[in-house]
Write an enzyme that holds these catalytic residues in place. Sequence first.
Site, PDB file in Angstrom:
ATOM      1  N   HIS A   1       0.729  -1.187   0.044  1.00 27.50           N
ATOM      2  CA  HIS A   1       0.003  -0.030  -0.025  1.00 27.50           C
ATOM      3  C   HIS A   1       0.793   1.356   0.004  1.00 27.50           C
ATOM      4  O   HIS A   1       0.396   2.490  -0.270  1.00 27.50           O
ATOM      5  CB  HIS A   1      -0.995   0.040   1.087  1.00 27.50           C
TER       6      HIS A   1
ATOM      7  N   ASP B   1       1.197  -7.664   2.260  1.00 25.59           N
ATOM      8  CA  ASP B   1       1.291  -6.308   1.842  1.00 25.59           C
ATOM      9  C   ASP B   1       2.909  -5.853   1.800  1.00 25.59           C
ATOM     10  O   ASP B   1       3.333  -5.113   2.774  1.00 25.59           O
ATOM     11  CB  ASP B   1       0.627  -5.365   3.246  1.00 25.59           C
TER      12      ASP B   1
ATOM     13  N   SER C   1       3.980   2.514   8.548  1.00 21.06           N
ATOM     14  CA  SER C   1       3.853   1.197   7.454  1.00 21.06           C
ATOM     15  C   SER C   1       5.087   1.010   6.499  1.00 21.06           C
ATOM     16  O   SER C   1       5.555   1.774   6.407  1.00 21.06           O
ATOM     17  CB  SER C   1       2.656   1.620   6.564  1.00 21.06           C
TER      18      SER C   1
HETATM   19  N1  ARG Z   1      -4.732   0.654   7.655  1.00 23.08           N
HETATM   20  C1  ARG Z   1      -3.463   0.517   7.068  1.00 23.08           C
HETATM   21  C2  ARG Z   1      -2.860   1.917   7.227  1.00 23.08           C
HETATM   22  O1  ARG Z   1      -3.618   2.811   7.637  1.00 23.08           O
HETATM   23  C3  ARG Z   1      -3.604   0.329   5.636  1.00 23.08           C
HETATM   24  C4  ARG Z   1      -4.180   1.014   4.671  1.00 23.08           C
HETATM   25  C5  ARG Z   1      -4.258   0.473   3.444  1.00 23.08           C
HETATM   26  N2  ARG Z   1      -5.135  -0.402   2.841  1.00 23.08           N
HETATM   27  C6  ARG Z   1      -6.306  -0.372   2.558  1.00 23.08           C
HETATM   28  N3  ARG Z   1      -7.042  -1.396   2.440  1.00 23.08           N
HETATM   29  N4  ARG Z   1      -6.978   0.866   2.702  1.00 23.08           N
HETATM   30  O2  ARG Z   1      -2.343   2.669   6.302  1.00 23.08           O
HETATM   31  N1  ASP Z   2      -1.330   1.415   7.994  1.00 20.51           N
HETATM   32  C1  ASP Z   2      -0.472   2.510   8.748  1.00 20.51           C
HETATM   33  C2  ASP Z   2       0.407   3.275   7.602  1.00 20.51           C
HETATM   34  O1  ASP Z   2       0.016   3.206   6.627  1.00 20.51           O
HETATM   35  C3  ASP Z   2      -0.014   2.075   9.982  1.00 20.51           C
HETATM   36  C4  ASP Z   2      -0.939   2.325  11.088  1.00 20.51           C
HETATM   37  O2  ASP Z   2      -1.651   3.345  11.171  1.00 20.51           O
HETATM   38  O3  ASP Z   2      -0.924   1.349  12.150  1.00 20.51           O
HETATM   39  O4  ASP Z   2       1.184   3.810   8.191  1.00 20.51           O
END
Ligand code: ARG
Ligand code: ASP
Length: 727
Positions: free
Chosen positions: A94, A230, A662
Site C-alpha cells: 500500500h 502487504d 507502514s
Molecule cells: N490501515 C493501514 C494504514 O493505515 C493500511 C491502509 C491501506 N489499505 C487499505 N485497504 N485501505 O495505512
Molecule cells: N497502516 C498505517 C500506515 O500506512 C499504519 C498504522 O496506522 O498502523 O502507516
Amino acid sequence: MIKKISLLLFAAVMILGNQVKADEGMWIPMLLKKYNIEDMQKAGFKLTAEDIYDVNQACLKDAVVGLGREGRPFRHFCTGELISDQGLMVTNHHCGYGAIQNHSTLENDYLKDGFWAMNKGEELVNEGITASFLIRMADVTAEVLKGVNDDTKEEDRSKIIGENIKKIEAETEKNSEYRASVKAYFAGNQYFLSVYEIFKDVRLVGAPPSAIGKFGGDTDNWMWPRHTGDFSMFRIYANKDNKPASYSKDNVPLQAKSSFKISLKGINEGDFTMVFGYPGTTTEYLTSYALEMMTQVDNPHKIKLRTKKLDLMRADMDASPMVRIQYSAKYAGVANSWKRWQGEIKGLKRLDAITKKKDLEENFVTWANTNEELKKKYAGIVDEMGSLYKELAPLSLARDYALEAGFRGSETVGLAAKFKGLSRLTKKDADKLKDAVEALKKQSDKFFKNYNMPTDKKLLAATLKMYSDNLEDKYLPKEIINIRTKYKGNFDAYAEKALSKSIFADEAKLNSFLASYKTSMAKKLTKDPIFALASSISFHYESEIAPGYGKISRKTTKLQRTYMAGLMEMQKDKTFYPDANSTFRVHYGKVAGYKARNAVTYDHYTTLEGIIEKDNPEIFDYDVPQKLRDLYHANDFGQYANDKGEMPVCFAATNHTTGGNSGSPVLNANGELIGLNFDRAWEGVMSDLMYDAEICRNVSLDIRYVLFIVDKFAGAGYLLDEMNIVK
Ligand code: ARG
Ligand code: ASP
C-alpha cells in the site's frame, strides 16, 4: 474532604507514574541510551544502544528508509528498509501502490497481475519518490528558543522560532550534501534537528498481485486476524560516487552503510520485537475537552459523511469493473480513516478515556495549586482549555464540513479550486500564463483518467445536502444557501444541472478551454457553476472560519504546551515519549495475541491456511490466485515454513505504532528482520490518543511469507541471492 480525596488520588497518580509502562511509546533514537536501553534489555533485547544509533559507525538506523515525495521529503508517508548491500528496499504494497498504479495499463496491469523485474535493467523508474536516511540528530532547543520567553506573544513566538529554525537548517546544510529539518517535540517544549541524506532515484523492483498484496482489501483493513501480503520492493540508486542524484541511466545501485539480516527463525509468543520507523502524528497528551470535541462531535460527523460517500462509490464500483479500477484507490483513501475513527471511538469508550483524562486534569489542578510558583505557571489553564474548546467546537465542525463536504465533496470542486490562481492572472502576468496552463493541464489529465461523472454527480448532491442539513446557515458558504433556495432543497436537480454545464466535468470542454485560455477569459471561469461553488466555499472558509479557528488554535497551542510542560514537571520520574511527528522513532514490545472481547481471544499469528479458509472467487477481496492455492495444496513452502510445517503470513505484537510506520522493519532481539509493520488491530486503534498494552496491537507481515511469495510464487528467487538470510 474533597481536597483530601483529590490529594489521595494525586498521590496514586504519582506512584503509578513511576512505573515504566512496557510497550507504550515511540522513542527518540539518540536518547535510547539515556532512557530505554536497560528496559529494552530487560525485555530481551540482546544488542546495545549504539548498535541502533551511532553517528560514528554503521548501525541499524542506517538501514531504515523514510519515504517521502519531492518537495516535501520530510513528511514521510511510509517507512522502508534495506535488505541488501545493493540498495534493495522492501516496504508495503500500500506504500508502493501509487508507483505500481502509475506503471499499470490495461495491457500491463501490475496492480492486478503483479510485477517482477527479472534483472536490474527491467526495474521501473518513479518520479518524485524520495528515500531518506537519518545521518544524525541533535537537541537544538536552546538555539530554537533564543529570543522568546514566557511573555512573548504567541504570534511573535512562532515567527522568532520559525526564523531560528531556518537559520539552523541553513547552517547545517551549508557546505554539506545533507538536508536538515528541525521539528517540535513535546508540544513545542523541545526541538530536535534531524540531518538526512536523501536519495531521489528509487526504482520499482517488484510487487505481488493485489490479490496477495491487498488480500482482504478494505474488508480486512484495520483488522486482526489478517492475511495480507502487504509488500513491494524497490531499489535505491546513487550516482557513481554513491551520492544522491536524480534519475540517470548512469546511476548505480546504492551501496548503503548497512542493511538488515533476514531471519528465518520465526517468532514465538512473548518474543521481543522492535520497530524502527517514521510515525506520522499522534496526540496522546490532549485534554479531555479536545478528546470530547474530536470523538463526540467532529469524528461522528465525518464518519456519517464518509459512510454516504463510500456507499455511493461502492454501488457504482460493484456495477462496473471500469469504475472499480478508477475508484479503488480513492475508495481506499476515504475508507481508511473512516474505519479507524470508528474503532477509535469504541476503543476510547472501552478505556473510559475521557474520565481518565478528567481525573488526570483534576490531579493536575490540585498539584498546580500546591505552591505559589506552580500557581503562577499552571493555575487556571485546565479551565481555560475547557472554555476555549467550547468556542472552538462550532468552527472546528464548520472547518470539517468545508474540507470533507466542500473541497472533497464532489471531485470537480477540488479540481476547480486549483484554477483560482489562473483566474487571478491579468494581462500583466503574460509570462506566467503558459506555465500555469501547463500545470493545470497536467492536473486535469490525471483527474479525468479516474473520473466517472455519474458517480460524482451523486457525491456532489449528497454531500451538499449533508453540508446544508447539518450546519447553521451562518456556517454555510453563500453559494450553498443560494443553491438550496433556488432548487428548493433538491440538490440532485442542482447536481444534474451544474455538472452538465461545468467545464470541470467534461474533459473535452476543459481541454479546449485551457488550450485557448487568455486572461480575458477569467470571467468565463467565474460563471462556471462548479468554479462558483468552489470559490464560495473557499471565500467563506477563509473569511468566516479560518481566522477565528486560527486565533483560538493559537491559544490552545500555547496552553497545550504549558500543560505538557506541567505534566512532565508533575510526574518527574516518569519517562515521557513525544508525540509522533514524522521523525525517526524506535518502538519496542513483544509478540502477543489478545483478548478481543467477551469469550474471544486471538492467536498471535496467522498462516496460509487462513487465506484458503477465506478463499471465495465470488468476493473480490478474497479471490485467491490459483498458483497460491496450488502451492498450499502441494505443501510447497520450502525453507519458509515454521516448525509446525505451516506457512506463516502475519503476526501481532504490542509495538506502539501509527500511520507512517507502514513498511517499518520489525526486528527480533538480535536486530534481524522478522517482519514488515503494516497496520493495527481494530480493538486498539485508539492508540493514537491513548495506548493500552492489553489490547493495542500492531500487525506485521512475516518476512518468511515475503520470501515465499518472491521465491515460490513469483519465481523471482534470484533476488534472494543478494540478501543476507540467517537461519
Ligand atoms: N490501515 C493501514 C494504514 O493505515 C493500511 C491502509 C491501506 N489499505 C487499505 N485497504 N485501505 O495505512
Ligand atoms: N497502516 C498505517 C500506515 O500506512 C499504519 C498504522 O496506522 O498502523 O502507516
